[in-house]
Design a protein around this motif. Structure first.
Motif, PDB file in Angstrom:
ATOM      1  N   UNK A  16      29.921 -15.533  34.325  1.00 27.30           N
ATOM      2  CA  UNK A  16      29.886 -16.873  34.928  1.00 27.30           C
ATOM      3  C   UNK A  16      29.982 -16.864  36.450  1.00 27.30           C
ATOM      4  N   UNK A  17      30.503 -15.775  37.020  1.00 24.59           N
ATOM      5  CA  UNK A  17      30.603 -15.651  38.478  1.00 24.59           C
ATOM      6  C   UNK A  17      29.370 -14.973  39.069  1.00 24.59           C
ATOM      7  N   UNK A  18      28.448 -14.568  38.200  1.00 29.83           N
ATOM      8  CA  UNK A  18      27.242 -13.885  38.658  1.00 29.83           C
ATOM      9  C   UNK A  18      27.422 -12.394  38.841  1.00 29.83           C
ATOM     10  N   UNK A  19      28.462 -11.825  38.234  1.00 29.25           N
ATOM     11  CA  UNK A  19      28.729 -10.395  38.383  1.00 29.25           C
ATOM     12  C   UNK A  19      28.407  -9.610  37.136  1.00 29.25           C
ATOM     13  N   UNK A  20      28.485  -8.273  37.259  1.00 31.44           N
ATOM     14  CA  UNK A  20      28.245  -7.371  36.140  1.00 31.44           C
ATOM     15  C   UNK A  20      29.311  -6.290  36.136  1.00 31.44           C
ATOM     16  N   UNK A  21      29.796  -5.949  34.955  1.00 35.97           N
ATOM     17  CA  UNK A  21      30.874  -4.971  34.830  1.00 35.97           C
ATOM     18  C   UNK A  21      30.443  -3.583  35.291  1.00 35.97           C
ATOM     19  N   UNK A  22      29.151  -3.268  35.129  1.00 33.56           N
ATOM     20  CA  UNK A  22      28.673  -1.932  35.487  1.00 33.56           C
ATOM     21  C   UNK A  22      28.822  -1.648  36.978  1.00 33.56           C
ATOM     22  N   UNK A  23      28.797  -2.696  37.797  1.00 32.21           N
ATOM     23  CA  UNK A  23      28.928  -2.527  39.247  1.00 32.21           C
ATOM     24  C   UNK A  23      30.330  -2.047  39.613  1.00 32.21           C
ATOM     25  N   UNK A  24      31.335  -2.511  38.877  1.00 27.34           N
ATOM     26  CA  UNK A  24      32.717  -2.136  39.178  1.00 27.34           C
ATOM     27  C   UNK A  24      33.068  -0.746  38.673  1.00 27.34           C
ATOM     28  N   UNK A  25      32.200  -0.173  37.847  1.00 32.69           N
ATOM     29  CA  UNK A  25      32.382   1.193  37.360  1.00 32.69           C
ATOM     30  C   UNK A  25      33.678   1.362  36.577  1.00 32.69           C
ATOM     31  N   UNK A  26      33.797   0.621  35.479  1.00 32.07           N
ATOM     32  CA  UNK A  26      34.956   0.782  34.598  1.00 32.07           C
ATOM     33  C   UNK A  26      34.799   2.052  33.776  1.00 32.07           C
ATOM     34  N   UNK A  27      35.889   2.795  33.615  1.00 36.58           N
ATOM     35  CA  UNK A  27      35.864   4.012  32.807  1.00 36.58           C
ATOM     36  C   UNK A  27      36.008   3.660  31.326  1.00 36.58           C
ATOM     37  N   UNK A  28      35.797   4.663  30.478  1.00 38.80           N
ATOM     38  CA  UNK A  28      35.979   4.458  29.043  1.00 38.80           C
ATOM     39  C   UNK A  28      37.424   4.079  28.743  1.00 38.80           C
ATOM     40  N   UNK A  29      38.365   4.734  29.456  1.00 36.51           N
ATOM     41  CA  UNK A  29      39.779   4.421  29.263  1.00 36.51           C
ATOM     42  C   UNK A  29      40.092   2.984  29.640  1.00 36.51           C
ATOM     43  N   UNK A  30      39.454   2.490  30.713  1.00 39.18           N
ATOM     44  CA  UNK A  30      39.653   1.094  31.136  1.00 39.18           C
ATOM     45  C   UNK A  30      39.195   0.127  30.047  1.00 39.18           C
ATOM     46  N   UNK A  31      38.035   0.414  29.472  1.00 37.01           N
ATOM     47  CA  UNK A  31      37.484  -0.474  28.449  1.00 37.01           C
ATOM     48  C   UNK A  31      38.329  -0.443  27.177  1.00 37.01           C
ATOM     49  N   UNK A  32      38.835   0.743  26.810  1.00 39.11           N
ATOM     50  CA  UNK A  32      39.731   0.836  25.665  1.00 39.11           C
ATOM     51  C   UNK A  32      41.030   0.082  25.930  1.00 39.11           C
TER      52      UNK A  32
END
Length: 215
Positions: free
Chosen positions: A34-50
C-alpha cells in the motif's frame, strides 16, 4: 496405521517451516504494497521471514495449534478409520478390470507380502491427502493474512503516523520521518511531502536514529 515417527516428524517440520516462511513473505509484501514498496528491496533474509512468520502465527497460536493437530493427527486417523484408502483402491481395481476386460488374475499366494504392500500404499496415500489438505488450508490462510495486513497498512496511511516509530535520518531532509520496516540492506521510511502526501524512502539502517515510539 503404523506410524513412522522420524518420517512424520520430518514432514511436519518441513511443512510448518514452509508455512512460516510464506506467512513472513506475504506479511512483509502486504505491509509494503500500500505504500508502493516491495520487500525484495529491503533484502530480508530467510531467518527474518521465518521470524515474522512466527510472530504472525503466534498471534493466532491456539488456532494454529488446532490446525496442526487436525491436519497431522485427526485427519490421518479419520482416513484410516473410515477405510477411505481401501475404498479408493477397490474402486480403481474395479475400473481397471472393466477397462481391461474379464481377464484371469492369478491368486497371490504370499498374502503377508501383499498386506505389507497395501499398508505401505495406504500410508503414502494418507501422507498425500494430508499434504494436499495442508496446502489448501494454507492458501486460504495466506490470502486472509494478505487482506488483513493490507487493510492495516491502509489504516496506518489514513491515520498517519499511528503505530509507527519516529526516527531521524542522517544526510536526508524528510518531514517527520517514521520507520515502517527494516531489512538487512535498507529500511523503509515513510514521511509526508509538502503537499501532504505520504512518500516512501529507502534508507540504510546506519543512517537512522530512533527517537520515540508513537502510541
Amino acid at each position: 496405521m503404523k506410524i513412522n515417527f522420524s518420517l512424520d516428524t520430518a514432514i511436519i517440520i518441513t511443512l510448518v517451516s514452509v508455512l512460516l516462511f510464506m506467512v513472513g513473505q506475504v506479511f512483509l509484501n502486504a505491509t509494503l504494497t500500500p505504500f508502493g514498496g516491495e520487500a525484495i528491496v529491503l533484502n530480508f533474509s530467510i531467518q527474518d521471514k521465518l521470524y515474522f512468520g512466527f510472530l504472525k502465527t503466534f498471534n493466532h497460536w491456539l488456532w494454529f495449534l488446532l490446525f496442526i493437530v487436525i491436519i497431522f493427527v485427526v485427519f490421518p486417523t479419520l482416513i484410516n478409520e473410515l477405510n477411505i484408502n481401501q475404498k479408493i483402491n477397490s474402486f480403481f481395481k474395479k475400473l481397471n478390470k472393466k477397462l481391461k476386460g474379464n481377464k484371469y488374475t492369478p491368486p497371490i499366494h504370499n498374502s503377508s507380502s501383499a498386506q505389507l504392500n497395501e499398508q505401505a500404499i495406504n500410508s503414502r496415500l494418507i501422507i498425500l491427502y494430508t499434504i494436499i489438505l495442508f496446502l489448501i488450508c494454507s492458501v486460504y490462510y495466506l490470502k486472509d493474512l494478505e487482506t488483513n495486513t493490507k487493510a492495516n497498512s491502509k489504516e496506518i496511511i489514513k491515520n498517519f503516523p499511528a503505530k509507527l516509530l519516529k526516527v531521524e535520518v542522517k544526510d536526508l531532509i524528510l518531514k517527520d520521518p517514521y520507520k515502517l520496516l527494516c531489512g538487512q540492506s535498507l529500511c523503509a521510511i515513510v514521511s509526508k511531502n509538502e503537499k501532504g502526501n505520504i512518500i516512501l524512502n529507502y534508507v540504510e539502517p546506519k543512517n537512522i536514529t530512533v527517537i520515540k515510539e508513537i502510541k
